[in-house]
Design a protein around this motif. Structure first.
Motif, short mmCIF file in Angstrom:
data_model
loop_
_atom_site.label_atom_id
_atom_site.label_comp_id
_atom_site.label_asym_id
_atom_site.label_seq_id
_atom_site.Cartn_x
_atom_site.Cartn_y
_atom_site.Cartn_z
N THR A 53 0.82 -1.22 0.00
CA THR A 53 0.00 0.00 0.00
C THR A 53 0.85 1.26 0.00
O THR A 53 0.31 2.36 -0.01
N ASN A 54 2.17 1.11 0.04
CA ASN A 54 3.06 2.27 -0.02
C ASN A 54 2.96 2.91 -1.40
O ASN A 54 2.60 2.27 -2.37
N SER A 109 6.29 7.21 -0.06
CA SER A 109 5.46 7.41 1.11
C SER A 109 5.05 6.05 1.68
O SER A 109 4.38 5.27 1.01
N ALA A 110 5.46 5.77 2.91
CA ALA A 110 5.12 4.51 3.58
C ALA A 110 3.83 4.68 4.36
O ALA A 110 3.60 5.70 4.99
N GLU A 111 2.99 3.66 4.31
CA GLU A 111 1.72 3.67 5.04
C GLU A 111 1.91 3.56 6.54
O GLU A 111 1.05 3.93 7.31
N GLN A 112 3.05 3.01 6.96
CA GLN A 112 3.35 2.89 8.38
C GLN A 112 4.84 3.09 8.58
O GLN A 112 5.63 3.02 7.63
N ASP A 113 5.24 3.36 9.81
CA ASP A 113 6.66 3.56 10.09
C ASP A 113 7.46 2.31 9.75
O ASP A 113 6.99 1.19 9.96
N ASN A 153 11.09 0.18 10.26
CA ASN A 153 12.25 0.02 11.14
C ASN A 153 13.52 0.09 10.30
O ASN A 153 13.49 -0.21 9.10
#
Length: 94
Positions: free
Chosen positions: A22-23, A37-41, A43
């Protein structure tokens, strides 16, 4: 709709394909800007995936040089001269 633009973007190929990703990769046409753009952080060291679109393994292999295991968009078109199960001739299956 907005016309597509194609460009060389060094480093952008570090984002690998996964069909359920989904990025996003986006461009700002008038600012000559490209962003990931990443949908979540993420690591440190975690891989960034994006999707190249709903593509079959044949399409991915020919155009990008890889296949996706358990690809939900994989399909096969039976040849016109398929001898067994004649109802499948020239039919697309997924």
């Amino acid at each position: 709709s907005t016309p597509k633009r194609h460009c060389l973007a060094p480093g952008i190929d570090l984002a690998n394909h996964r069909g359920d990703a989904t990025n996003q990769i986006s461009t700002e046409y008038f600012q000559d800007h490209l962003s990931l753009s990443a949908e979540q952080d993420l690591n440190p060291g975690q891989e960034f995936y994006t999707t190249y679109g709903a593509k079959s393994n044949a399409n991915l292999l020919v155009n990008f040089g890889f296949i996706e295991i358990d690809n939900p968009n994989d399909d096969y078109v039976f040849p016109e001269d398929f001898q067994h199960l004649s109802f499948l001739r020239a039919r697309r299956v997924t």
